[in-house]
Design a protein around this motif. Structure first.
Motif, short mmCIF file in Angstrom:
data_model
loop_
_atom_site.label_atom_id
_atom_site.label_comp_id
_atom_site.label_asym_id
_atom_site.label_seq_id
_atom_site.Cartn_x
_atom_site.Cartn_y
_atom_site.Cartn_z
N GLN A 1 3.16 6.54 -1.79
CA GLN A 1 2.80 5.38 -2.60
C GLN A 1 2.49 5.77 -4.05
O GLN A 1 3.02 5.18 -4.99
N SER A 2 1.64 6.78 -4.22
CA SER A 2 1.24 7.14 -5.59
C SER A 2 2.43 7.69 -6.38
O SER A 2 2.60 7.38 -7.57
N THR A 3 3.28 8.48 -5.72
CA THR A 3 4.43 9.06 -6.43
C THR A 3 5.38 7.97 -6.90
O THR A 3 5.83 7.96 -8.06
N LEU B 1 -5.34 3.71 -2.85
CA LEU B 1 -4.15 3.75 -3.69
C LEU B 1 -3.52 2.38 -3.88
O LEU B 1 -2.71 2.17 -4.78
N LEU C 1 -3.80 1.12 -7.30
CA LEU C 1 -3.10 1.79 -8.40
C LEU C 1 -2.08 0.84 -9.01
O LEU C 1 -1.11 0.45 -8.35
N LYS D 1 4.70 4.80 -7.40
CA LYS D 1 4.07 3.97 -8.42
C LYS D 1 4.03 4.68 -9.78
O LYS D 1 4.28 4.06 -10.83
N LEU D 2 3.72 5.97 -9.77
CA LEU D 2 3.63 6.70 -11.04
C LEU D 2 5.01 6.84 -11.69
O LEU D 2 5.15 6.77 -12.91
N GLY E 1 0.27 8.21 1.66
CA GLY E 1 -0.44 7.88 0.42
C GLY E 1 0.26 8.51 -0.78
O GLY E 1 0.42 7.87 -1.83
N THR E 2 0.69 9.75 -0.63
CA THR E 2 1.42 10.40 -1.73
C THR E 2 2.73 9.67 -2.00
O THR E 2 3.17 9.57 -3.15
N ARG F 1 -6.18 6.43 1.70
CA ARG F 1 -4.89 5.86 1.32
C ARG F 1 -5.06 4.43 0.80
O ARG F 1 -4.36 4.01 -0.14
N THR G 1 9.17 -0.27 -6.57
CA THR G 1 8.81 0.78 -5.62
C THR G 1 9.14 0.35 -4.19
O THR G 1 9.06 -0.84 -3.86
#
Ligand code: SF4
Ligand code: SF4
Length: 344
Positions: free
Chosen positions: A187-189, A98, A101, A191-192, A184-185, A95, A206
């Motif tokens: 965070q990535s979701t 990320l 990212l 951010k994307l 972690g997902t 995590r 975010t």
């Protein structure tokens, strides 16, 4: 319609039919004195406004990203020291990657399109980058923690699904690692999605857990149509139950808001005690209580936290909730509809 009988007796997912049991090892659980020695003088329930009949904004109570922010920082530090289970530790390492990212700078020109155009694109993008659930609502400043400010007018709230079979092992390590992984997902979701919004020339901010110190996401998720508040203090969604984590992006992109989804979870909770009975420290209140001007279900922070900390995040109440069992939501809704027809 006269509600003469309970909507359901909550037998689905209960007793022998419920795969989530309170492990015997927690039958006589009591908090570790070393952790309790770190308890601050102030009660977390007081910080949360338990018993207050007048509205006020919430205060940030846990998961600070450093010392001096919350009263319970020493207990949070104890959590880090006490929880070194191998799978969870590895998930934390993954995590942390990320954090690097980056979100692209906002494009100088705004893409053409109206709210319905951007709503369809934003929801599709959210799902493409990891969201199982997505809803949109006007951002209500009442959700901001005291002392925080944000002028973005809308929020996209998303649910990140957890693997149910893994979560059945809560509060043990495979489940703890799954929670870290799905944070972690989160965070990535976020951010994307924010990256995509920036590419369209709009502002995006975010906000995701666990270090979520800007605003409280549960009421935003309810307003955005993700579900209803359960007795266990988490959102219940009609398909995922409570087996998901929240993440969000605040934005000024023109977007259409969703309606809240009042499908019967609150009514179901009235006659269900599964989470109340499974919680080892007996933290879940059976009745609604006043919290900062709203009468609602409330989890006793001071009782939950020591067990939560000792078990690397617990999560037993979320996965034990009958709505969290895959495929059960439709069954519960059908039974509730049949019961309503009988009572009408
Ligand atoms: S997370 Fe807290 S409220 Fe839920 S079962 Fe665990 S200790 Fe109880
Ligand atoms: S939140 Fe608790 S009371 Fe409500 S349905 Fe889930 S397990 Fe039952």
């Amino acid at each position: 319609l006269q509600q003469s009988k309970p909507l359901l007796d909550a037998s689905i997912g209960n007793g022998k039919d419920n795969p989530v049991k309170k492990p015997d090892k927690y039958a006589d659980w009591s908090p570790d004195p070393a952790q309790m020695a770190l308890k601050p003088d102030v009660s977390g329930n007081e910080i949360n406004g338990l018993g207050e009949h007048d509205f006020r904004r919430p205060d940030f109570v846990y998961w600070a990203d450093g010392p001096g922010i919350t009263a319970h920082w020493d207990m949070q530090k104890w959590f880090y020291g006490a929880n070194t289970k191998p799978l969870m530790t590895q998930a934390r390492v993954e995590r942390a990657k990320l954090d690097d990212l980056d979100i692209a700078a906002k494009a100088p020109n705004r893409a053409a399109g109206d709210a319905s155009h951007f709503t369809a694109l934003a929801k599709s993008k959210a799902r493409e980058v990891g969201a199982a659930l997505v809803g949109i609502t006007t951002f209500n400043k009442d959700w901001l923690y005291r002392g925080k400010e944000c002028n973005l007018p809308r929020v996209i709230v998303m649910g990140i699904a957890q693997d149910y079979e893994t979560m059945l092992q809560a509060p043990d390590d495979p489940a703890a690692a799954e929670v870290v992984k799905q944070y972690g997902t989160c965070q990535s979701t976020a951010k994307l999605l924010a990256n995509w919004i920036h590419q369209q020339g709009y502002n995006a901010l975010t906000h995701f857990g666990p270090m979520s110190g800007l605003y409280t996401m549960v009421p935003a998720a309810i307003a955005a149509g993700l579900g209803e508040l359960g007795k266990h203090g988490s959102v219940i969604n009609r398909t995922l139950g409570s087996n998901f984590r929240l993440t969000s992006v605040l934005t000024d992109m023109p977007l259409d808001g969703d309606e809240s989804d009042i499908f019967g979870a609150d009514a179901f909770c009235e006659n269900c005690q599964i989470c109340v009975n499974i919680c080892p420290p007996k933290a879940i209140g059976a009745e609604k209580q006043w919290v900062r001007g709203v009468e609602k279900y409330y989890v006793n922070f001071d009782k939950c936290l020591p067990f939560f900390n000792e078990t690397a995040g617990c999560g037993m109440c979320m996965v034990a909730c009958p709505w969290s069992r895959p495929g059960v939501g439709d069954n519960l809704l059908n039974k509730m509809a049949r019961r309503r027809r009988v009572d009408a």
